[in-house]
Scaffold this motif. Structure first.
Motif: not given
Length: 254
Positions: A113-117, A122-124, A166-169, A177-180
């Motif tokens: 889970f730490e690797k997943l988070l 780090n995603l832009n 919150l939306s980005e998270a 990589t895109k907020v929908l």
């Protein structure tokens, strides 16, 4: 909490001097609180059918509530599960950090889970046009319905920052990589829950556990949650169209 530091004052007489001194240390901590409504007085007992916005938050100091951008009521009581598993999990993890608390821990470790988070963090990400318009529309509509002649708007400019974060998270947790629009819906529901707990209900009424319903243990409940969130998205669009004039939201056809 804002400065992430603690200051220790040293009386001058300790060093034979009349001038007091002070030393500042940086701190890192997790701050959480649990208020058991059932153990309080009769008037503060929360009924199982209590609607959001009617919960008595008088036990929580006002300055503590205002210190955070979000206040979420997590009602975890269920006939199918033990009471307040989040509190139990936190305490067990503090006592035995390396212990396996759930059967799933044998398959997915804390390191997984730490690797997943870490990867998601780090995603832009960037906002889609419809998501950007929706988040601005909700912010403007919320300011207009939560404004009075005495105190003005109860929403500060920082509210928009919380909605964006919150939306980005949520987009990152979905490894996108895109907020929908669906990311904005989740952000709006979380934020509206917090506003309702602080200031009471409005025309955009949100269920207490809309985003994190407790009974999520099979596919049937997950499907019901998807249906409810789709309904919430339609309500949000109607809310923006009614109380946020001048904010254009693309429909599915457009």
């Amino acid at each position: 909490m804002e400065s992430r530091s603690i200051t220790v004052y040293i009386p001058g007489k300790k060093f034979g001097d009349d001038v007091d001194q002070q030393t500042t240390f940086p701190i890192q901590c997790s701050f959480w609180s649990f208020v058991d409504m059932d153990s309080s007085s009769r008037k503060n007992i929360q009924k199982t059918n209590t609607l959001i916005g009617q919960m008595d938050c008088s036990l929580i100091p006002a300055n503590l509530v205002e210190a955070f951008g979000l206040l979420i009521n997590c009602n975890e009581s269920s006939p199918c599960h033990s009471f307040l598993p989040t509190v139990q999990h936190t305490l067990k993890k503090a006592i035995d950090p390396e212990g396996l608390l759930y059967l799933a821990s044998k398959q997915f470790t804390t390191e997984d889970f730490e690797k997943l988070l870490a990867f998601a963090k780090n995603l832009n990400v960037e906002f889609s046009l419809e998501a950007e318009r929706m988040i601005h529309g909700y912010y403007l509509a919320s300011r207009r319905i939560r404004t009075d002649s005495i105190c003005g708007s109860k929403l500060s400019a920082s509210a928009l920052k919380y909605l964006v974060s919150l939306s980005e998270a949520h987009a990152r947790l979905n490894l996108r990589t895109k907020v929908l629009k669906e990311d904005v819906v989740i952000a709006a529901l979380l934020f509206e829950t917090s506003l309702t707990l602080k200031y009471g209900t409005t025309v955009f009424c949100v269920a207490p556990n809309a985003v994190f319903p407790f009974e999520l243990y099979n596919e049937e409940y997950l499907e019901q949650r998807d249906i409810y969130l789709t309904h919430c998205q339609q309500q949000l669009l109607q809310f923006i169209a009614t109380y946020g004039p001048g904010t254009a939201i693309f429909t599915n056809d457009e």
